[in-house]
Each structure stands twice: as C-alpha cells, then as structure tokens.
Design an enzyme around this catalytic site. Structure first.
Site, PDB file in Angstrom:
ATOM      1  N   LYS A  44      43.521  44.472   8.903  1.00 24.19           N
ATOM      2  CA  LYS A  44      44.425  45.522   8.653  1.00 24.19           C
ATOM      3  C   LYS A  44      45.685  45.383   9.492  1.00 24.19           C
ATOM      4  CE  LYS A  44      44.686  50.470   9.575  1.00 24.19           C
ATOM      5  NZ  LYS A  44      43.986  51.687  10.475  1.00 24.19           N
TER       6      LYS A  44
ATOM      7  N   SER B 139      40.084  56.980  10.654  1.00 23.97           N
ATOM      8  CA  SER B 139      40.769  56.051   9.923  1.00 23.97           C
ATOM      9  C   SER B 139      39.788  54.900   9.430  1.00 23.97           C
ATOM     10  CB  SER B 139      41.853  55.701  10.833  1.00 23.97           C
ATOM     11  OG  SER B 139      43.308  56.241  11.063  1.00 23.97           O
TER      12      SER B 139
ATOM     13  N   SER C 133      43.565  55.734   7.871  1.00 27.13           N
ATOM     14  CA  SER C 133      44.648  54.709   7.953  1.00 27.13           C
ATOM     15  C   SER C 133      44.232  53.435   7.297  1.00 27.13           C
ATOM     16  CB  SER C 133      45.426  54.790   8.836  1.00 27.13           C
ATOM     17  OG  SER C 133      44.723  54.022  10.085  1.00 27.13           O
TER      18      SER C 133
END
Length: 466
Positions: free
Chosen positions: A90, A189, A165
C-alpha cells in the site's frame, strides 16, 4: 522451464495460484517465480486502466527479485516457504527505492532509503514486490480516491467503490494481481475493502506486525494481510510478524505461534453482534449474514446475541481519529494545504479543536471499553458480525447518496470499534446481494488469537462457498 504445473493450467491463470500451490510448484521445479511474477505484472497492467488499483507497477524490480528467488529454489535453498510469492504494498508504508506519496500531492516524491519493518520482513522471506496500491489521502477514509491518483473502482461493478483505505490492495487481490497484499487498518481500512471486494482481510492483534514510523493516527492503526483466502492470509501474517525495536508501541511481549488448525464448529460459543455502533444495517446484508449465523447454529455453534459494552463509541473513535488527522496535517507545509482532500481538512480541523483534557479522557474511556471487550472474549470463543453494514456504493464519494450521513465512520459501525480494542478481526465472504455485490462476515477474537480467527475463516470458506 517446464510450465505444465498444474496440468492444463494456462499461463494467464498462473497469478491465481495460492501460496501453498506456488511453494509446491517451485519446489518441484514445475514453475518458476519469474513466470508467476510476469503473469501477475501482466494482470496488474491489464486491470489498472479500468479499476485504478496501482500507483506503481515495478517490472524491473519485481523481475530482478523473481530471478533471485528462482535461483534459490533451483539450488534447493529458498529463503522461506513464500520465497518468490508476488505481493503488493500500500502507498502508505515505506519501501526502499520507491516514492511513497500517501495518496497526496503534498508529500515528497523522493525515493525512501529504508523499508518499513513489515516490508523488510517480507523482503527477508523472499517475497516479490510487483507494485504499490492506491489509498485515499493519508488513508483517512474508508473509500479510495485521492487528489494524487484518482478513484479506485470495485471489480464486481466499476461504478461502485472498492472501499478503503486499502482499496487498491483489495482490488489487486480480487483480480489476481499478486497473492499477498499489505494493507493498513485504522478504522476498517483492511476489513471494509476486503468485504466490498469479496476477499479475506485480517486486522491483526495490535503489535503482531511491527510498524515504523509510528502512525499519526496512533495505536488504533494496524498493518495486516489481504488475500484471496485465509491460508494465504496466515502465510503472509507469519512472514511479516515479529519484534522490531523501532516500534516502541509494539511492546516487548512474546508472540504466539501462528498457523492454521482444524476448527470444529460444533460446540463453539459465539456472540452475534448484529447492530452497528453507528448508522443503519442494510436489509440485504442483515438477511444474508443472519442466514449464515443460522447455518452455523444448525451445525452446533452456540450463538448468543451480543451487544457492545461501550457507549458513544462513534464519538470516542472520532476523538482518536480526528486528532490523528490533525497531527498528520501539522506535518504538511501551510502552502501545500490547499491541495488536500477537503474532507480530510475538515476532520483534521475538528481534531485540532479538541483539548488535552478531552483527549486524555478519551484514552481512559477507551481503556474501559477495551477491558470490557477483553472480558467478553474470555466468555466467547468469537464474536461474529456483518463485515460491513452496507454493500459497496457509488465510487468517488465518501457517503452513499441520500444517506443523510456526515462522515464515513457512520456507515463503518462494525469496523472502528475493534480498532479501539486492538483485537484481531477478519472478514470472509459469505454471500452477495441481488446486484452481485459481496457481503462478508466478520470474525473477532481475543487479543493474540489471530491463528484462531484465521482458522475459523478457513473452516467457513468451503461452507459459505457451497
């Protein structure tokens, strides 16, 4: 190199093999990490224009790592069982040699000079990094769109959000662009996008995976695996777990042994948490999850209704999360703040208005809630709930149209409370809406019981797939 493993497997399907199959194929010499990495890179390139899962696809670096892994397997000296397994990272964790932008145009584009601990551990195990996945700016919300990289879309319906997220990671996992996917979870997330995209995601026990630098959002923030099944999540979790002295919040406790075990359903005692801590429960989600709970009861699971022991949990989470946003904003030069996501600015400014007394009181209230949840998990084997209260909605917005809600937290009421308690929580697919959008079940365990949580997820996979 012979590419006949398994028989009849087409080259464009190589990226769908799980970690155990890759290990067996690499050991037998039937596949090379280079072939698998090329397949995953090609898949990433293929899907990115439509879904926007990646901010970077690193052909050169990935193939160099894959060639090194190939040489080790040929010599009979792999670094680990997951040597040569393709993975994504990420855009919120440090990666040596990569620019990490946190989904923002305000951050420095210079490459980082060191890996975050989780990244370093995966690298030490020989995991191959094929690319970097999208996040909203500073990971502040549970959908994925950012000023720097645009909107990430759901692979089941591109008009819908991937969640966030860790939205790019969830999409990459779903479509087969890699096997392991590193996500972060400060309020859902990992679990929200995993639920929306129909994959397995685990928010581990806090500290199971080391973190550095410390998150601006404090000790609600976790790092964990996102994969297509529970066995892969366990393999990835094992590879990136351990003590790192740079992570003071991690503490010096001992780490339980990790591994999947056979999980008998009959006799389990579970609490069923059926109402979110904020917002309303979608009727289709309610009915799908309730049917799965009834299915478990029919198989001998003892199910008892469960109510969260805390009060005003949304407000309590906002005290932590919004103050964290204020801390993150403080690191951005004033001249650049006009380029930031307006929603992030709103919550950061609200967080900056909270005084020190309120923040200390929030810590005390959190400790009380966490202790009550620890006590609950001493009585139950697990707490089960819907993975999310709603299915995926329109891409590019924080809130479902016409919902009347003010912030993403109000529809993430099954997620954020468990960040306050630091307990492990996994989501596993359990059905789909009439529109074909995934629905998930959340499995919550006692702190340190990550293996038990993933073992139950593994036991439920064939049951829920039937």
């Amino acid at each position: 190199m012979d590419t006949s493993f398994p028989p009849g497997f087409a080259p464009d399907e190589l990226c769908r093999l799980d970690a155990a199959a890759l290990q067996a194929a690499y050991r037998a010499g039937g596949l090379s990490p280079v072939e698998v990495t090329k397949a995953c890179l090609a898949r990433a390139e293929e899907i990115n224009p439509r879904f926007n899962a990646f901010t970077r696809i690193d052909h050169e670096g990935a193939l160099a790592a894959a060639r090194a892994a190939e040489a080790r397997w040929r010599a009979g000296a792999p670094l680990s069982d997951v040597d040569g397994v393709p993975a994504t990272l990420k855009d919120i964790v440090w990666v040596k040699g990569w620019s990490v932008r946190y989904g923002s145009t305000t951050t420095d584009a210079a490459p980082y000079e060191e890996d975050a601990p989780a990244v370093a551990l995966l690298r030490q195990h020989g995991v191959v990094f094929i690319g970097q996945t999208t996040t909203p700016e500073f990971g502040w919300k549970a959908v994925t769109d950012s000023p720097a990289f645009g909107i990430t879309r759901n692979p089941h319906d591109p008009s819908k959000t991937s969640g966030g997220s860790s939205g790019g990671a969830a999409v990459a996992a779903c479509v087969g662009a890699g096997v392991f996917h590193l996500g972060t979870d400060g309020g859902g997330s990992i679990r929200v996008p995993s639920a929306f995209c129909g994959i397995t995601g685990l928010k581990p026990t806090f500290g199971q995976v080391p973190a550095y630098p410390a998150s601006a959002f404090g000790t609600v923030a976790h790092i964990g695996p996102m994969t297509r099944n529970a066995a892969d999540a366990m393999a990835m979790l094992k590879a990136m777990s351990g003590r790192d002295l740079r992570d003071w919040n991690q503490g010096a406790g001992r780490f339980p042994a990790l591994g999947l075990a056979e999980r008998a359903l009959k006799g389990l005692r579970v609490g069923y948490w059926s109402q979110p801590a904020a917002g309303a429960l979608d009727p289709q989600v309610r009915d799908i999850v309730a049917a799965r709970i009834a299915q478990l009861a029919d198989l001998g699971v003892e199910v008892t209704p469960f109510k969260l022991p805390g009060e005003d949990l949304l407000e309590l989470f906002h005290d932590h999360w919004f103050a964290g946003a204020a801390a993150r904003l403080a690191s951005v030069p004033e001249a650049r703040r006009g380029r930031i996501d307006p929603g992030f600015l709103e919550v950061a400014r609200e967080g900056a208005a909270k005084d020190a007394v309120r923040l200390v009181q929030a810590q005390v209230r959190r400790a009380s809630f966490g202790a009550a949840m620890d006590a609950a998990l001493a009585d139950y084997d697990f707490i089960l709930s819907p993975g999310t209260a709603i299915p995926a909605f329109e891409a590019g917005v924080e809130l479902p149209a016409g919902s009347g809600l003010k912030r993403w937290t109000e529809w993430a009421g099954f997620s954020f409370p468990i960040n306050l308690t630091q307990q492990p929580a996994a989501v596993t697919p359990c059905g789909a809406t009439e529109a074909g959008l995934p629905v998930a079940l959340q499995i919550i365990g006692a702190r340190g019981d990550d293996s038990k949580v993933l073992s139950l997820a593994a036991a439920l996979e064939p049951l829920f797939a039937a």
